[in-house]
Design a protein around this motif. Structure first.
Motif, short mmCIF file in Angstrom:
data_model
loop_
_atom_site.label_atom_id
_atom_site.label_comp_id
_atom_site.label_asym_id
_atom_site.label_seq_id
_atom_site.Cartn_x
_atom_site.Cartn_y
_atom_site.Cartn_z
N HIS A 1 20.22 24.16 -2.27
CA HIS A 1 21.51 23.46 -2.20
C HIS A 1 22.46 24.24 -1.28
O HIS A 1 23.67 24.23 -1.48
N ASP B 1 23.15 23.64 1.85
CA ASP B 1 24.00 22.76 2.65
C ASP B 1 25.21 22.26 1.86
O ASP B 1 26.35 22.30 2.32
N SER B 2 24.96 21.82 0.62
CA SER B 2 26.07 21.32 -0.20
C SER B 2 27.02 22.43 -0.61
O SER B 2 28.23 22.19 -0.75
N SER C 1 28.89 20.72 7.61
CA SER C 1 27.60 20.16 7.21
C SER C 1 26.46 20.69 8.06
O SER C 1 25.32 20.27 7.92
N HIS D 1 29.30 22.96 2.35
CA HIS D 1 30.11 21.76 2.59
C HIS D 1 31.18 21.61 1.51
O HIS D 1 32.32 21.21 1.80
N ASN D 2 30.85 21.98 0.26
CA ASN D 2 31.84 21.91 -0.82
C ASN D 2 32.96 22.92 -0.62
O ASN D 2 34.07 22.76 -1.16
#
Length: 612
Positions: free
Chosen positions: A240, A242-243, A350, A246-247
């Motif tokens: 996770h 990437d998330s 992202s 991005h978060n």
């Protein structure tokens, strides 16, 4: 033992005066030194008459005492008039011989078009050797054997046609210009005898297999050893990475960059470490690199014309920012770029791989195609690698790559370096630089530590206890790159303990899989002599809540019971653990008892056992 040969076809020329000459098969049987006691008889069927027999049967002896049966069928009509007999002949044959005259083109054409497909159907993929014999000399002054020759192609069967027929049938092709001792005895006979020897060897091998029976010692069978139980399967956790990054853009924690329009209106917040990991323009803007390091005029020009750092503005340090690096104000000079900045930041955070999505979002905000193209060109300049020409194709390639491929490789450049660092970990007398934004994004425990009511939230120097420097560096490397490579099982266990302390579950699973893989690859001899304590690993796995690993280690000890039961550490197992291992041990206690009884019985009876 016997060998059955079936020969089809007429090797004599049509309307020839030499039709009474001996056939190929009869000539071979009469001249071969290996053949003896040859007998022949004419066999008829209901549709034939005495003057036109369906086939001739020859019986002889070969290789001394091997019975040889040959059925010579000169007429192909047997396939039309008696398909049952022809099919039985083929199915019972050990070797098949197909003969034709090279000067009888029409007969060859019938063989090729009609009868060879019928033979292939009757064989039904059986591995029976087939020999195709082209007999006679072509009606030229000099017999031509060249596959490319076409001088006698109209009236004669060429070599290339015969070879092609052999390929279609998977057969051996022979040309016999005359039925003399060389062509019959050495050429045709040599090939035929080779296949007869292969056939006899195969039959002998099959006969030995049928005769071979398991050796029994007075009816007592050895005990059957069951297979060990299957080991528990550990499933990995999906990345996770990437998330997480991005978060970070949404939660706006540890912000150290605030983008403003030319009228000083806030249009976006970001983090230097993320921006610099994807763009040399931001490296130049935040003094990570100098113009001399970049050496690319287009990158320098983009940084100067698109952005300006406002050093005069003073911002109070908020809980969202870093205590040592207050947010810096960056003025966006281009109004079109400024209006699309939020979408561009989402694109960068992202991993700069969703190029088409960025195009769509910009087109929604800017209706003019020229303005859209202008903004996209500036994004390309931001992502440009110095010294390289970027185009739209390069940007579109990002779509096909793994998300955040740019970030998780470029963030490695900032791992364990003081560049842009805003926190120092003190561990074992040394300091390790890091970046709060990356730590907060990747680790929930650190996010709470740096953003809550803890002393670390306002401290630059943060002490770390309970882990070694090398283990903590490996932990930080995972946070920055989403990968780790322990050097040993013990280091992997130390890293697992660190991951459990900071609640990074995926890193725990990676360490568990590494430990399991290394133990499974150990040879039995190495497992018996190693100083590594598997029971000690079990203790640590249970203490640090690694349930999957502890369960697997129990099964591993049970499966290798004879090795671990001899080690002193085996006594350190709890009663519950030892009961589990005894229940799942391999080989089982019952099998060992049966094996001991069987050995005693064998020795008492003085009977040799092939199993033992």
């Amino acid at each position: 033992m016997s060998v059955h040969i079936v020969a089809f076809g007429n090797e004599r020329e049509a309307f020839s005066e030499e039709n009474q000459q001996p056939s190929l098969i009869w000539t071979y049987l009469g001249r071969s030194a290996l053949i003896s006691e040859t007998e022949s008889s004419l066999l008829l069927n209901s549709a034939s008459h005495v003057g036109n027999p369906v086939f001739t049967e020859y019986q002889a002896r070969v290789f001394g005492n091997v019975r040889l049966v040959v059925h010579d069928c000169p007429l192909w009509d047997i396939f039309d008039s008696d398909w049952y007999t022809s099919r039985n002949l083929i199915s019972g044959a050990d070797i098949i011989v197909i003969k034709y005259s090279v000067n009888d083109k029409s007969s060859f054409q019938g063989i090729k078009d009609i009868y060879v497909p019928m033979i292939k159907k009757a064989l039904n993929h059986c591995s029976i050797p087939v020999v195709i014999s082209a007999v006679g000399a072509r009606k030229n002054e000099v017999p031509c054997t060249c596959p490319l020759c076409t001088s006698d192609r109209r009236s004669c069967v060429t070599t290339s046609e015969g070879i092609q027929l052999a390929k279609d049938l998977g057969a051996t092709y022979l040309e016999l210009h005359t039925l003399n001792d060389f062509y019959i005895g050495k050429y045709f006979g040599g090939v035929l005898e080779y296949f007869m020897i292969q056939c006899l060897n195969q039959k002998t091998s099959e006969k030995m297999k049928r005769r071979k029976k398991p050796h029994k010692c007075h009816g007592v069978k050895p005990p059957h050893l069951e297979q060990p139980e299957k080991m528990p399967i550990l499933k990995g956790e999906a990345s996770h990475y990437d998330s997480d990054l991005h978060n970070l853009l949404f939660c706006c924690q540890c912000v150290d960059v605030i983008f403003c329009s030319e009228d000083l209106r806030n249009v976006g917040e970001a983090h230097k470490i993320i921006l610099c990991s994807v763009s040399h323009v931001f490296m130049l803007l935040f003094n990570v690199k100098s113009p001399a390091d970049i050496q690319d005029s287009s990158v320098i020009r983009t940084a100067q014309t698109l952005f300006a750092v406002n050093n005069e503005a003073v911002f109070p340090v908020s809980s969202r920012g870093s205590p040592c690096n207050p947010p810096v104000r960056v003025i966006v000079k281009d109004s079109f770029f400024c209006s699309c900045l939020s979408d561009i930041l989402h694109f960068i955070y992202s991993g700069a791989f969703q190029w088409e999505l960025l195009e769509e979002e910009i087109k929604k905000k800017l209706k003019d195609s020229g303005e859209v193209e202008q903004v996209l060109e500036k994004v390309k300049c931001i992502l440009k690698t110095p010294g390289r020409v970027n185009n739209s194709k390069d940007c579109r390639i990002y779509q096909t790559k793994r998300p955040l491929q740019i970030c998780n490789t470029s963030l490695r450049l900032f791992f364990n370096t003081p560049v842009l660092a805003d926190v120092l970990f003190k561990i074992q007398g040394a300091t390790v630089p890091a970046h709060r934004a990356v730590l907060v994004a990747r680790c929930e425990v650190m996010a709470a530590m740096f953003n809550g009511n803890y002393i670390e939230a306002n401290s630059v120097l943060v002490p770390v206890y309970g882990v070694s420097k090398d283990t903590f560096l490996s932990f930080l490397e995972y946070l920055y790159t989403d990968s780790c490579c322990p050097a040993s099982i013990l280091q992997a266990m130390s890293l697992l303990i660190c991951a459990e302390m900071y609640q990074v579950s995926r890193l725990q699973h990676i360490c568990e899989l590494y430990i399991i893989t290394q133990l499974q690859s150990m040879p039995t001899r190495e497992l018996a002599s190693t100083s590594l304590s598997v029971v000690g690993l079990l203790r640590k796995a249970k203490f640090h809540n690694s349930d999957c690993l502890s369960t697997w280690l129990l099964h591993f000890i049970a499966t290798n019971y004879l090795i671990f039961s001899q080690k002193p550490e085996f006594q350190d197992l709890s009663v519950e653990e030892r009961n589990f291992i005894e229940m799942h041990r391999w080989p089982s206690n019952m099998y060992l008892k049966q094996l001991a009884d069987y050995r005693n019985y064998i020795h008492s009876q003085k009977c040799h056992c092939t199993v033992m």
